[in-house]
Scaffold this active site. Structure first.
Site, mmCIF file in Angstrom:
data_model
loop_
_atom_site.group_PDB
_atom_site.id
_atom_site.type_symbol
_atom_site.label_atom_id
_atom_site.label_comp_id
_atom_site.label_asym_id
_atom_site.label_seq_id
_atom_site.Cartn_x
_atom_site.Cartn_y
_atom_site.Cartn_z
ATOM 1 N N LYS A 96 0.816 -1.209 0.000
ATOM 2 C CA LYS A 96 0.000 0.000 0.000
ATOM 3 C C LYS A 96 0.859 1.273 0.000
ATOM 4 O O LYS A 96 0.415 2.315 -0.462
ATOM 5 C CB LYS A 96 -0.933 0.021 1.209
ATOM 6 C CG LYS A 96 -1.838 -1.197 1.362
ATOM 7 C CD LYS A 96 -2.813 -1.345 0.212
ATOM 8 C CE LYS A 96 -3.972 -2.289 0.503
ATOM 9 N NZ LYS A 96 -3.604 -3.708 0.629
HETATM 10 C C1 LIG Z 1 -4.323 -4.857 0.227
HETATM 11 C C2 LIG Z 1 -3.534 -6.090 0.147
HETATM 12 C C3 LIG Z 1 -3.817 -7.075 -0.811
HETATM 13 C C4 LIG Z 1 -4.977 -6.955 -1.771
HETATM 14 O O1 LIG Z 1 -4.778 -5.932 -2.710
HETATM 15 P P1 LIG Z 1 -6.007 -5.376 -3.564
HETATM 16 O O2 LIG Z 1 -5.464 -4.227 -4.319
HETATM 17 O O3 LIG Z 1 -7.043 -4.949 -2.551
HETATM 18 O O4 LIG Z 1 -6.505 -6.486 -4.422
HETATM 19 C C5 LIG Z 1 -2.984 -8.183 -0.879
HETATM 20 N N1 LIG Z 1 -1.949 -8.331 -0.014
HETATM 21 C C6 LIG Z 1 -1.660 -7.418 0.935
HETATM 22 C C7 LIG Z 1 -0.524 -7.668 1.855
HETATM 23 C C8 LIG Z 1 -2.436 -6.259 1.043
HETATM 24 O O5 LIG Z 1 -2.129 -5.346 1.969
#
Ligand SMILES: *Cc1c(COP(=O)(O)O)cnc(C)c1O
Length: 493
Positions: free
Chosen positions: A112
């Site tokens: 993120k």
């Molecule tokens: C948010 C997240 C995901 C999923 O990603 P999306 O963009 O919501 O599909 C997968 N792995 C981790 C560690 C995340 O923080």
């Protein structure tokens, strides 16, 4: 370039406007009205560049109101010493056919950060361009990682406040401690009784609450989103697909122009959608493999065309993927059909009945580019052990889901195209599950296990996680979903 809503409002807005608003007024998501084209020679020109420069080239055509120099400066500020790897998003190749794109070297140890180190800068610059005088209050519903990354990105950014809601029983110990110890004078964190979908639905309800918007406006504030419904979240993610491809060319896994598959651990469908957008721009990506945990609503959807959320919500060892309503799928459906009427109809059906069926033609198009698979916690744990003992590469539970699903996909389909597993979190965020997968004792709160995981593997924990133990929580409130609105009112003050 202009942006419009997936649900068909005729209004076209600029990038800055789309980023400021987050969600379109009709409840739809903003999408660009075209995709900038990257020819092979444009991609070749990215290969010798560093991550910052690659990202700036990829993002600039989407941001007409921003000069190229300005985008470069934003990228240089977002992707610097705040990352603990000089490459920012390195690819770790484990064999001649497979690499792990490590997107977790930022300040909160999850992918993120790739978007949320950028979004506050894009948003602040956008507010200036539009001469917006009100302050922006960012609301976030988090399945664990977005919340911390957004707090870290927005903490003490002038003219902003940020409030994060997380599901009380749905995040790891480390994730919760990261959030409730967040510093900054403009931040708030609140647990919600329920699961991630409850928190996300609550936030969406607050966004569509006209009376609340008016009340906040009178106090000089407006609400916006840092969830991946915001275009400013998605755009920075397109860049790392180009960057990974360039790295694969550099090491010779593919020759320029040859196809590279991507397997993505998926929750809200933001990450994988950014990859698909890169392909639309001309990146020679092959298939996108959508990997889910036991909450496998997307696996079923891609395999059948029926999206059915009427099933039990499961808590898994990959909590950031514990999601039954994947918001960003709406953007893909718009592009696959070109029909905002259909999208609006399906989304209404999902809200009212919990299910929709896109039908044969759309599902054929979907399957032309996407495959899907899922695995349970035990299979993900086996995969952590396999990749660690086989390659000395330590992966987290989310990455393990994708890694496992890629193996299964290759076995069943016989598709030997080189592939990148998108690695989305540091294993140290999920110490208990990772230690258990390696056959070690994991009976202590997550943040006390960092040292044990270091000792067992000889790797080191990211510094911001190592400093968590013993920190006092600043935020202890927990509310029912109905009380989220009140919590926002009180927070904005
Ligand atoms: C948010 C997240 C995901 C999923 O990603 P999306 O963009 O919501 O599909 C997968 N792995 C981790 C560690 C995340 O923080």
């Amino acid at each position: 370039m202009k942006y419009f809503s997936t649900r068909g409002s005729a209004e076209r807005v600029s990038a800055a406007e789309a980023i400021i608003r987050g969600l379109a007024p009709d409840g739809g998501l903003y999408v660009p009205d075209s995709f900038p084209e990257f020819a092979l020679e444009d991609i070749a020109a990215l290969v010798p560049l560093d991550y910052r420069a690659r990202a700036a080239r990829v993002m600039a055509p989407y941001l007409d109101e921003f000069g190229a120099d300005e985008v470069e400066a934003l990228c240089a500020a977002a992707y610097g010493a705040n990352f603990d790897a000089p490459e920012i998003a390195p690819v770790r190749f484990t064999d001649e056919n497979t690499g792990y794109l490590e997107l977790w070297h930022g300040p909160t140890s999850a992918f993120k950060d790739m978007a949320l180190q950028m979004l506050p800068r894009l948003l602040t610059a956008s507010l200036k361009k539009r001469a917006v005088e009100k302050g922006v209050c960012i609301l976030v519903a988090t399945s664990g990682d977005t919340g911390k990354a957004a707090l870290e990105g927005f903490a003490d950014v002038p003219g902003t406040r940020i409030m994060v809601f997380y599901p009380r029983d749905g995040v790891s110990d480390v994730q919760r401690l990261q959030m409730v110890t967040q510093s900054g004078g403009n931040v708030g964190v609140c647990a919600v009784e329920g699961n991630f979908d409850d928190a996300q639905t609550g936030v969406k309800r607050i966004f569509s609450d006209a009376a609340l918007a008016e009340e906040l406006a009178a106090r000089g504030w407006f609400l916006s989103s840092a969830n991946s419904i915001n275009w400013g979240r998605l755009l920075p993610q397109i860049a790392y697909y180009f960057s990974a491809y360039c790295d694969a060319v550099s090491v010779g896994i593919v020759k320029l122009g040859e196809k590279l598959n991507f397997c993505v651990p998926t929750g809200n469908f933001g990450n994988i959608l950014a990859g698909w957008m890169a392909k639309r721009m001309g990146l020679p990506a092959g298939r996108f493999i959508c990997a889910s945990n036991a909450n496998n609503v997307l696996t079923d959807f891609i395999n059948t065309g029926v999206y059915d959320r009427r099933r039990e919500f499961r808590l898994t060892t990959s909590p950031s993927m514990d999601i039954l309503v994947s918001s960003n799928l709406e953007r893909l459906l718009y592009y696959l059909t070109g029909s905002s009427e259909s999208v609006a109809h399906w989304m209404r059906s999902l809200a009212e009945t919990g299910v929709y069926d896109v039908g044969g033609e759309t599902v054929r198009r979907l399957q032309g580019e996407f495959s899907a698979g899922c695995c349970d916690d035990a299979e993900a744990a086996e995969e952590i052990e396999r990749v660690w003992s086989g390659f000395g590469c330590l992966i987290d539970t989310h990455t393990a889901v994708a890694s496992r699903v890629l193996g299964e996909y290759r076995r069943v389909s016989g598709d030997a195209t080189p592939a990148i597993v998108v690695s989305t979190a540091s294993p140290y965020k999920f110490c208990d599950s990772v230690l258990a997968a390696l056959g070690e004792d994991a009976s202590a709160p997550g943040f006390e296990l960092l040292g044990r995981l270091e000792a067992v593997t000889g790797t080191s924990a990211p510094a911001p996680l190592a400093s968590l133990a013993g920190r006092e929580p600043r935020f202890t409130a927990c509310v029912a979903p109905e009380a989220m609105r009140r919590a926002v009112e009180d927070f904005v003050g």
